[in-house]
Motif scaffolding. Structure first.
Motif, PDB file in Angstrom:
ATOM      1  N   LYS A 197      29.027 -41.920  56.021  1.00  0.00           N
ATOM      2  CA  LYS A 197      29.634 -40.682  56.519  1.00  0.00           C
ATOM      3  C   LYS A 197      28.496 -39.780  56.987  1.00  0.00           C
ATOM      4  O   LYS A 197      27.502 -39.630  56.274  1.00  0.00           O
ATOM      5  N   GLU A 198      28.647 -39.184  58.153  1.00  0.00           N
ATOM      6  CA  GLU A 198      27.606 -38.301  58.690  1.00  0.00           C
ATOM      7  C   GLU A 198      28.232 -36.988  59.175  1.00  0.00           C
ATOM      8  O   GLU A 198      28.530 -36.823  60.362  1.00  0.00           O
ATOM      9  N   PRO A 199      28.482 -36.047  58.262  1.00  0.00           N
ATOM     10  CA  PRO A 199      28.984 -34.730  58.678  1.00  0.00           C
ATOM     11  C   PRO A 199      27.822 -33.901  59.237  1.00  0.00           C
ATOM     12  O   PRO A 199      26.946 -33.460  58.484  1.00  0.00           O
ATOM     13  N   LEU A 200      27.789 -33.715  60.532  1.00  0.00           N
ATOM     14  CA  LEU A 200      26.668 -33.045  61.188  1.00  0.00           C
ATOM     15  C   LEU A 200      26.973 -31.569  61.415  1.00  0.00           C
ATOM     16  O   LEU A 200      28.093 -31.219  61.798  1.00  0.00           O
ATOM     17  N   GLY A 201      25.982 -30.724  61.201  1.00  0.00           N
ATOM     18  CA  GLY A 201      26.230 -29.308  61.436  1.00  0.00           C
ATOM     19  C   GLY A 201      25.008 -28.454  61.181  1.00  0.00           C
ATOM     20  O   GLY A 201      23.954 -28.932  60.751  1.00  0.00           O
ATOM     21  N   PRO A 202      25.138 -27.146  61.435  1.00  0.00           N
ATOM     22  CA  PRO A 202      24.009 -26.219  61.313  1.00  0.00           C
ATOM     23  C   PRO A 202      23.635 -25.910  59.865  1.00  0.00           C
ATOM     24  O   PRO A 202      24.485 -25.919  58.971  1.00  0.00           O
ATOM     25  N   LEU A 203      22.347 -25.614  59.667  1.00  0.00           N
ATOM     26  CA  LEU A 203      21.828 -25.181  58.374  1.00  0.00           C
ATOM     27  C   LEU A 203      21.087 -23.861  58.548  1.00  0.00           C
ATOM     28  O   LEU A 203      20.512 -23.596  59.605  1.00  0.00           O
ATOM     29  N   VAL A 204      21.109 -23.051  57.477  1.00  0.00           N
ATOM     30  CA  VAL A 204      20.340 -21.808  57.431  1.00  0.00           C
ATOM     31  C   VAL A 204      19.600 -21.759  56.096  1.00  0.00           C
ATOM     32  O   VAL A 204      19.809 -22.606  55.227  1.00  0.00           O
ATOM     33  N   ARG A 205      18.743 -20.771  55.930  1.00  0.00           N
ATOM     34  CA  ARG A 205      18.065 -20.600  54.644  1.00  0.00           C
ATOM     35  C   ARG A 205      19.031 -20.018  53.605  1.00  0.00           C
ATOM     36  O   ARG A 205      19.904 -19.215  53.942  1.00  0.00           O
ATOM     37  N   GLN A 206      18.850 -20.398  52.359  1.00  0.00           N
ATOM     38  CA  GLN A 206      19.653 -19.828  51.283  1.00  0.00           C
ATOM     39  C   GLN A 206      19.267 -18.372  51.054  1.00  0.00           C
ATOM     40  O   GLN A 206      18.159 -17.943  51.379  1.00  0.00           O
ATOM     41  N   GLY A 207      20.209 -17.604  50.509  1.00  0.00           N
ATOM     42  CA  GLY A 207      19.914 -16.231  50.115  1.00  0.00           C
ATOM     43  C   GLY A 207      20.110 -15.201  51.206  1.00  0.00           C
ATOM     44  O   GLY A 207      19.674 -14.058  51.062  1.00  0.00           O
ATOM     45  N   ASP A 208      20.733 -15.570  52.312  1.00  0.00           N
ATOM     46  CA  ASP A 208      20.979 -14.604  53.390  1.00  0.00           C
ATOM     47  C   ASP A 208      22.429 -14.768  53.860  1.00  0.00           C
ATOM     48  O   ASP A 208      22.701 -15.371  54.896  1.00  0.00           O
ATOM     49  N   GLU A 209      23.335 -14.258  53.042  1.00  0.00           N
ATOM     50  CA  GLU A 209      24.758 -14.484  53.289  1.00  0.00           C
ATOM     51  C   GLU A 209      25.252 -13.848  54.584  1.00  0.00           C
ATOM     52  O   GLU A 209      26.171 -14.368  55.228  1.00  0.00           O
ATOM     53  N   GLN A 210      24.660 -12.743  54.977  1.00  0.00           N
ATOM     54  CA  GLN A 210      25.125 -12.087  56.201  1.00  0.00           C
ATOM     55  C   GLN A 210      24.857 -12.969  57.424  1.00  0.00           C
ATOM     56  O   GLN A 210      25.718 -13.124  58.280  1.00  0.00           O
ATOM     57  N   TRP A 211      23.690 -13.577  57.481  1.00  0.00           N
ATOM     58  CA  TRP A 211      23.371 -14.464  58.594  1.00  0.00           C
ATOM     59  C   TRP A 211      24.180 -15.755  58.502  1.00  0.00           C
ATOM     60  O   TRP A 211      24.680 -16.264  59.514  1.00  0.00           O
ATOM     61  N   LEU A 212      24.352 -16.281  57.290  1.00  0.00           N
ATOM     62  CA  LEU A 212      25.202 -17.460  57.092  1.00  0.00           C
ATOM     63  C   LEU A 212      26.595 -17.200  57.643  1.00  0.00           C
ATOM     64  O   LEU A 212      27.188 -18.056  58.308  1.00  0.00           O
ATOM     65  N   ASN A 213      27.135 -16.016  57.373  1.00  0.00           N
ATOM     66  CA  ASN A 213      28.474 -15.683  57.858  1.00  0.00           C
ATOM     67  C   ASN A 213      28.553 -15.636  59.381  1.00  0.00           C
ATOM     68  O   ASN A 213      29.553 -16.048  59.971  1.00  0.00           O
ATOM     69  N   VAL A 214      27.507 -15.135  60.026  1.00  0.00           N
ATOM     70  CA  VAL A 214      27.493 -15.113  61.491  1.00  0.00           C
ATOM     71  C   VAL A 214      27.586 -16.535  62.037  1.00  0.00           C
ATOM     72  O   VAL A 214      28.365 -16.833  62.954  1.00  0.00           O
ATOM     73  N   VAL A 215      26.784 -17.435  61.459  1.00  0.00           N
ATOM     74  CA  VAL A 215      26.772 -18.826  61.913  1.00  0.00           C
ATOM     75  C   VAL A 215      28.112 -19.500  61.619  1.00  0.00           C
ATOM     76  O   VAL A 215      28.713 -20.140  62.485  1.00  0.00           O
ATOM     77  N   ARG A 216      28.601 -19.343  60.392  1.00  0.00           N
ATOM     78  CA  ARG A 216      29.855 -19.987  59.991  1.00  0.00           C
ATOM     79  C   ARG A 216      31.037 -19.507  60.835  1.00  0.00           C
ATOM     80  O   ARG A 216      31.836 -20.308  61.336  1.00  0.00           O
ATOM     81  N   TRP A 217      31.160 -18.201  60.997  1.00  0.00           N
ATOM     82  CA  TRP A 217      32.355 -17.689  61.643  1.00  0.00           C
ATOM     83  C   TRP A 217      32.298 -17.785  63.163  1.00  0.00           C
ATOM     84  O   TRP A 217      33.337 -17.820  63.823  1.00  0.00           O
ATOM     85  N   SER A 218      31.104 -17.887  63.725  1.00  0.00           N
ATOM     86  CA  SER A 218      31.001 -18.157  65.159  1.00  0.00           C
ATOM     87  C   SER A 218      31.592 -19.532  65.454  1.00  0.00           C
ATOM     88  O   SER A 218      32.337 -19.711  66.425  1.00  0.00           O
TER      89      SER A 218
END
Length: 338
Positions: free
Chosen positions: A222-243
């Protein structure tokens, strides 16, 4: 006294919530005026430059989406091409803001690198490609074969696991750069070449005679491919996830590049929230209320991006398969914008 304690607890919770919302990457991106995306060094359909150096592909469209969310301008991103061995270090060090490089989400990567997977923008599996004139119809016929593979990848590990499980042997030819791997395979240095099946289709499409090569039927993983960000920055994670979620939900509700302006008049409350007619979602992300509208206007919905870059009318000729909407037999299922 009891009321005072409750008030202090409430204040602490507010303070904690404020701390969570503080986003060093978000703030840094805003300050410099663009998103720095780490991508593949060149994988047709996913992230590759044309003769003028203009990058395009399914992964590049995500970079454009992040830029549209942050700045209302999908051109405000820059590309850092990375090999498989360079990619995680580049993100850990802050050289890039987000890694969008056909990278498999795994537990080890989520828990030991200081990084976190955000979403899956392509559900894939690992496969193996051979020359058609070899007559090979199954990977089980490759006992003792030499196989080209890139180091520092799940591909390398899955290959060893699969051959061991099937009591077969192979000789790995480990080469870091993708174009050199493909050249080695085409020149006959390897009997076969393995990577994600989408990557095999991409490499095959760029060859002079793509019909001379076949991808064998076995799925190694199984190869679920997708973006990664650094841990500890939820605001930026949310921008990436919700975009990404906005592109998927837009397709589900029939919002496209062509009709997005007309859709502003829709009475569907889901569409009103997605497009910012009903305010609040943008404020929650710390961006303009038209963030999702800007994505769809500039980039399109997920289905449009898929068909434009890797769909059946492109050289890759990929079917939607698992990457079809959940309402149409796939497993593409966006979290609701509400």
């Amino acid at each position: 006294m009891k009321f005072l304690k409750l008030a202090l607890v409430g204040a602490a919770l507010v303070a904690a919530n404020t701390a969570v919302q503080a986003g060093p990457t978000f703030d840094a991106v805003k300050k410099k005026g663009f998103v720095q995306c780490g991508t593949n060094t060149g994988l047709a359909g996913f992230s590759a430059p044309d003769s003028k150096g203009v990058w395009s592909g399914l992964d590049i469209d995500l970079c454009r989406a992040f830029a549209a969310t942050m700045f209302g301008d999908s051109t405000k991103f820059k590309v850092t091409p990375l090999t498989a061995q360079q990619r995680f270090t580049a993100l850990q060090s802050g050289e890039i803001d987000v890694l969008v490089r056909n990278t498999t989400q795994t537990m080890t990567r989520d828990t030991s690198l200081g990084l976190i997977g955000v979403a899956v923008n392509f559900y894939d599996s690992q496969g193996i490609m051979v020359r058609k004139d070899s007559g090979i119809k199954s990977a089980k016929e490759l006992n003792g074969a030499t196989i080209c593979v890139q180091p520092g990848t799940t591909t390398e590990l899955n290959l060893a696991d699969w051959f061991r499980a099937n009591k077969l042997t192979f000789k790995p030819v480990v080469i870091e750069k993708l174009d050199e791997v493909v050249r080695a395979f085409v020149s006959g240095r390897c009997d076969a070449y393995t990577t994600d099946k989408s990557g095999l289709a991409s490499s095959r499409s760029s060859l002079d005679k793509p019909d001379n090569y076949v991808i064998l039927p076995e799925d190694f993983s199984k190869e679920p491919l997708g973006p990664l960000v650094r841990q500890g920055d939820e605001q930026w994670l949310n921008v990436v996830r919700w975009s990404f979620n906005a592109m998927v939900e837009a397709e589900e509700y029939g919002i496209t590049q062509k009709n997005v302006d007309e859709m502003l008049k829709s009475t569907n409350p889901n569409i009103q929230r997605i497009l910012g007619v009903t305010p609040g979602m943008g404020k929650n992300l710390g961006v303009d209320e038209k963030w999702a509208f800007n994505i769809i206007k500039a980039v399109g919905n997920y289905g449009e991006s898929f068909e434009r870059n890797i769909g059946k009318n492109t050289p890759l000729k990929l079917e939607r398969g698992l990457n079809q909407q959940w309402t149409k037999g796939g497993i593409l299922y966006a979290w609701p914008i509400r």
